[in-house]
Design a protein around this motif. Structure first.
Motif, PDB file in Angstrom:
ATOM      1  N   MET A  70       0.839  -1.199   0.000  1.00 33.59           N
ATOM      2  CA  MET A  70       0.000   0.000   0.000  1.00 33.59           C
ATOM      3  C   MET A  70       0.883   1.261   0.000  1.00 33.59           C
ATOM      4  SD  MET A  70      -1.078   2.364   2.436  1.00 33.59           S
ATOM      5  CE  MET A  70      -0.364   1.571   3.830  1.00 33.59           C
ATOM      6  N   LEU A  71       1.940   1.234   0.789  1.00 31.58           N
ATOM      7  CA  LEU A  71       2.822   2.414   0.861  1.00 31.58           C
ATOM      8  C   LEU A  71       3.517   2.638  -0.486  1.00 31.58           C
ATOM      9  CD1 LEU A  71       4.041   4.652   2.583  1.00 31.58           C
ATOM     10  CD2 LEU A  71       5.853   3.063   3.254  1.00 31.58           C
ATOM     11  N   ARG A  72       3.905   1.549  -1.105  1.00 31.89           N
ATOM     12  CA  ARG A  72       4.567   1.666  -2.399  1.00 31.89           C
ATOM     13  C   ARG A  72       3.608   2.263  -3.443  1.00 31.89           C
ATOM     14  NH1 ARG A  72       7.358  -2.852  -5.111  1.00 31.89           N
ATOM     15  NH2 ARG A  72       8.020  -1.848  -7.026  1.00 31.89           N
ATOM     16  N   GLU A  73       2.352   1.824  -3.385  1.00 37.60           N
ATOM     17  CA  GLU A  73       1.336   2.380  -4.311  1.00 37.60           C
ATOM     18  C   GLU A  73       1.182   3.883  -4.103  1.00 37.60           C
ATOM     19  OE1 GLU A  73      -2.490   0.502  -3.836  1.00 37.60           O
ATOM     20  OE2 GLU A  73      -1.567  -1.413  -4.407  1.00 37.60           O
ATOM     21  N   ILE A  74       1.109   4.282  -2.835  1.00 39.80           N
ATOM     22  CA  ILE A  74       0.957   5.719  -2.527  1.00 39.80           C
ATOM     23  C   ILE A  74       2.157   6.489  -3.075  1.00 39.80           C
ATOM     24  CG2 ILE A  74       1.010   7.400  -0.615  1.00 39.80           C
ATOM     25  CD1 ILE A  74      -0.714   5.377   0.956  1.00 39.80           C
ATOM     26  N   TRP A  75       3.338   5.918  -2.885  1.00 34.37           N
ATOM     27  CA  TRP A  75       4.547   6.603  -3.369  1.00 34.37           C
ATOM     28  C   TRP A  75       4.544   6.695  -4.893  1.00 34.37           C
ATOM     29  CZ3 TRP A  75       8.775   4.913  -6.332  1.00 34.37           C
ATOM     30  CH2 TRP A  75       9.818   5.844  -6.420  1.00 34.37           C
ATOM     31  N   LEU A  76       4.136   5.618  -5.562  1.00 34.26           N
ATOM     32  CA  LEU A  76       4.120   5.639  -7.029  1.00 34.26           C
ATOM     33  C   LEU A  76       3.101   6.644  -7.558  1.00 34.26           C
ATOM     34  CD1 LEU A  76       4.448   1.821  -7.781  1.00 34.26           C
ATOM     35  CD2 LEU A  76       6.067   3.603  -8.455  1.00 34.26           C
ATOM     36  N   GLU A  77       1.968   6.768  -6.853  1.00 35.25           N
ATOM     37  CA  GLU A  77       0.894   7.670  -7.298  1.00 35.25           C
ATOM     38  C   GLU A  77       1.257   9.136  -7.152  1.00 35.25           C
ATOM     39  OE1 GLU A  77      -2.794   6.984  -5.194  1.00 35.25           O
ATOM     40  OE2 GLU A  77      -2.829   4.977  -6.066  1.00 35.25           O
ATOM     41  N   THR A  78       1.751   9.499  -5.951  1.00 37.68           N
ATOM     42  CA  THR A  78       1.897  10.939  -5.688  1.00 37.68           C
ATOM     43  C   THR A  78       3.350  11.375  -5.482  1.00 37.68           C
ATOM     44  OG1 THR A  78       1.463  10.524  -3.353  1.00 37.68           O
ATOM     45  CG2 THR A  78      -0.416  11.177  -4.676  1.00 37.68           C
ATOM     46  N   ARG A  79       4.256  10.424  -5.446  1.00 36.13           N
ATOM     47  CA  ARG A  79       5.694  10.669  -5.301  1.00 36.13           C
ATOM     48  C   ARG A  79       6.061  11.643  -4.183  1.00 36.13           C
ATOM     49  NH1 ARG A  79       9.211   7.610  -8.994  1.00 36.13           N
ATOM     50  NH2 ARG A  79       7.618   6.346  -9.955  1.00 36.13           N
ATOM     51  N   PRO A  80       5.582  11.390  -2.977  1.00 37.36           N
ATOM     52  CA  PRO A  80       6.100  12.198  -1.862  1.00 37.36           C
ATOM     53  C   PRO A  80       7.553  11.786  -1.604  1.00 37.36           C
ATOM     54  CG  PRO A  80       4.787  10.385  -1.012  1.00 37.36           C
ATOM     55  CD  PRO A  80       4.701  10.301  -2.515  1.00 37.36           C
ATOM     56  N   THR A  81       8.289  12.609  -0.895  1.00 34.63           N
ATOM     57  CA  THR A  81       9.617  12.203  -0.423  1.00 34.63           C
ATOM     58  C   THR A  81       9.372  11.387   0.837  1.00 34.63           C
ATOM     59  OG1 THR A  81      10.407  14.367  -1.122  1.00 34.63           O
ATOM     60  CG2 THR A  81      11.883  13.076   0.281  1.00 34.63           C
ATOM     61  N   ILE A  82       9.908  10.178   0.875  1.00 33.63           N
ATOM     62  CA  ILE A  82       9.687   9.354   2.070  1.00 33.63           C
ATOM     63  C   ILE A  82      11.027   9.023   2.717  1.00 33.63           C
ATOM     64  CG2 ILE A  82       8.738   7.183   2.975  1.00 33.63           C
ATOM     65  CD1 ILE A  82       6.675   7.190   0.780  1.00 33.63           C
ATOM     66  N   VAL A  83      11.088   9.198   4.031  1.00 36.85           N
ATOM     67  CA  VAL A  83      12.237   8.706   4.797  1.00 36.85           C
ATOM     68  C   VAL A  83      11.673   7.682   5.773  1.00 36.85           C
ATOM     69  CG1 VAL A  83      14.256   9.270   6.181  1.00 36.85           C
ATOM     70  CG2 VAL A  83      13.313  10.984   4.617  1.00 36.85           C
ATOM     71  N   PHE A  84      12.084   6.447   5.603  1.00 37.15           N
ATOM     72  CA  PHE A  84      11.472   5.310   6.280  1.00 37.15           C
ATOM     73  C   PHE A  84      12.552   4.555   7.050  1.00 37.15           C
ATOM     74  CE2 PHE A  84       9.928   0.974   6.492  1.00 37.15           C
ATOM     75  CZ  PHE A  84       8.549   1.044   6.542  1.00 37.15           C
ATOM     76  N   VAL A  85      12.395   4.466   8.360  1.00 39.46           N
ATOM     77  CA  VAL A  85      13.380   3.756   9.192  1.00 39.46           C
ATOM     78  C   VAL A  85      12.900   2.327   9.430  1.00 39.46           C
ATOM     79  CG1 VAL A  85      14.346   3.623  11.525  1.00 39.46           C
ATOM     80  CG2 VAL A  85      14.211   5.831  10.365  1.00 39.46           C
ATOM     81  N   THR A  86      13.800   1.373   9.272  1.00 32.72           N
ATOM     82  CA  THR A  86      13.443  -0.011   9.587  1.00 32.72           C
ATOM     83  C   THR A  86      14.687  -0.777  10.011  1.00 32.72           C
ATOM     84  OG1 THR A  86      12.408  -2.044   8.765  1.00 32.72           O
ATOM     85  CG2 THR A  86      13.685  -0.793   7.180  1.00 32.72           C
ATOM     86  N   HIS A  87      14.474  -1.962  10.638  1.00 34.92           N
ATOM     87  CA  HIS A  87      15.585  -2.874  10.934  1.00 34.92           C
ATOM     88  C   HIS A  87      15.575  -4.020   9.940  1.00 34.92           C
ATOM     89  CE1 HIS A  87      17.346  -1.453  14.652  1.00 34.92           C
ATOM     90  NE2 HIS A  87      16.139  -1.093  15.038  1.00 34.92           N
ATOM     91  N   ASN A  88      14.586  -4.027   9.060  1.00 33.20           N
ATOM     92  CA  ASN A  88      14.348  -5.189   8.226  1.00 33.20           C
ATOM     93  C   ASN A  88      14.912  -4.966   6.813  1.00 33.20           C
ATOM     94  OD1 ASN A  88      12.872  -6.871   6.344  1.00 33.20           O
ATOM     95  ND2 ASN A  88      11.604  -7.453   8.091  1.00 33.20           N
ATOM     96  N   THR A  89      15.973  -5.718   6.492  1.00 36.31           N
ATOM     97  CA  THR A  89      16.652  -5.518   5.206  1.00 36.31           C
ATOM     98  C   THR A  89      15.724  -5.824   4.022  1.00 36.31           C
ATOM     99  OG1 THR A  89      18.719  -6.147   6.265  1.00 36.31           O
ATOM    100  CG2 THR A  89      18.713  -6.158   3.887  1.00 36.31           C
ATOM    101  N   ALA A  90      14.934  -6.889   4.135  1.00 38.50           N
ATOM    102  CA  ALA A  90      14.043  -7.247   3.030  1.00 38.50           C
ATOM    103  C   ALA A  90      13.035  -6.127   2.775  1.00 38.50           C
ATOM    104  CB  ALA A  90      13.321  -8.553   3.343  1.00 38.50           C
TER     105      ALA A  90
END
Ligand code: ATP
Ligand code: MG
Length: 293
Positions: free
Chosen positions: A199-219
């Motif tokens: 869902m997040l990827r779809e939102i990014w593809l649609e409106t191209r906000p700048t996203i900074v996303f922190v995670t511990h998960n490499t995959a």
């Protein structure tokens, strides 16, 4: 001292020689981030990885304006960040909903506060404005896979996954050009996590906000990012605090073993090396890249 470089408008986020340290005891200071330089262009999907305690959340909070650097400066859309700005949507590491407001109340609060001061709410236009905000809130709820009827529930009546969907919906209500997400999916079961990543990827593809996303998960990082940043703590040379050990642009969002084969595996190796500390990671990555050429 390094001269401050003027950020351009195309640069969405400009982190300029930023250090953060905290008092540790009477005379000592503990450095968390050490002279970080980072330019993020509008529309990038940057995923930040790094060992626990290396300053990922601190970096995000500084971009948001919730925290100030000890040294250096952060510019967002060409302006120095001095306080929390309305331009960034933020999903913090811990659940963040107001417990005494319904889901709908939580979603509507930001736009209502931004649109009308308390006294302005007595004006005739406020009712129509409120209707529009409510419609938008329902749209966001449905977009996150929640029911309209969930709008009347209070946060404690929702599961962790539902609360997190609401927190994301809340961050999206103001259509932010910049979205800051701190381990937003970490507490979720694998199925919910995968569906929210899509869902997040779809939102990014649609409106191209700048996203900074922190995670511990490499995959998760490799699935989402157009650019991966790994912070690692310095361990030698008398310096402490984390620096950027790896800054890698990916060919396309959604890097997978299937499509990128060896490049994908190399990147996973490089990310893992960063857990051994900044100096060792930088040296070993440089060696690996040298032998690869
Ligand atoms: N207000 C504060 N006062 C003192 N130390 C702080 C403060 N805020 C953060 N720290 C310290 O800064 C370091 C970095 O914290 P931060 O939460 O940014 O790490 P993180 O990379 O997000 O870790 P995690 O992966 O566990 O979420 C930690 O050692 C933390 O204790
Ligand atoms: Mg954190």
């Amino acid at each position: 001292m390094a001269l401050s470089t003027a950020p351009t408008v195309a640069t969405s986020i400009h982190v300029d020689q930023v250090s953060v340290s905290y008092a540790a005891g009477k005379r000592e200071r503990k450095t968390i981030l050490d002279e970080i330089d980072l330019d993020i262009a509008a529309g990038e999907f940057v995923v930040v990885l790094g060992e626990t305690g290396c300053g990922k959340s601190t970096l995000l909070r500084m971009i948001l304006g919730q925290e100030r650097p000890t040294k250096g400066a952060i510019h967002v859309a060409g302006r120095t960040v001095e306080r929390v700005g309305a331009g960034c949507g933020y999903v913090p590491q811990k659940y963040s909903l107001f417990p005494d407001r319904t889901v709908l109340g939580n979603l509507m609060m930001g736009p209502e506060t931004a649109g009308y001061h308390i006294l302005g709410r007595l004006r005739p236009g406020f009712r129509a404005f409120r209707r529009q905000v409510r419609d938008k809130a329902y749209q966001q709820l449905e977009r996150m896979g929640l029911q309209r009827s969930d709008g009347d529930k209070y946060p404690h009546q929702l599961s962790g996954g539902m609360q997190q969907r609401v927190a994301i919906a809340q961050a999206l209500m103001m259509k932010p050009k910049i979205l800051l997400m701190d381990e937003a999916f970490s507490a979720l079961d694998p199925g919910t996590r995968t569906s929210l990543q899509r869902m997040l990827r779809e939102i990014w593809l649609e409106t191209r906000p700048t996203i900074v996303f922190v995670t511990h998960n490499t995959a998760e990082a490799l699935f989402l990012a157009t650019r991966i940043i790994v912070l690692a703590k310095q361990t030698t040379g008398g310096r402490s605090g984390a620096k950027i050990a790896l800054d890698m642009r990916l060919p396309d969002a959604g890097m997978s073993l299937k499509h990128h084969g060896q490049a994908f595996l190399d990147l996973v190796d490089h990310i893992e090396l960063c857990s051994q500390g900044f100096e060792s990671a930088v040296e070993r990555i440089a060696n690996l890249e040298g032998t690869a050429r």
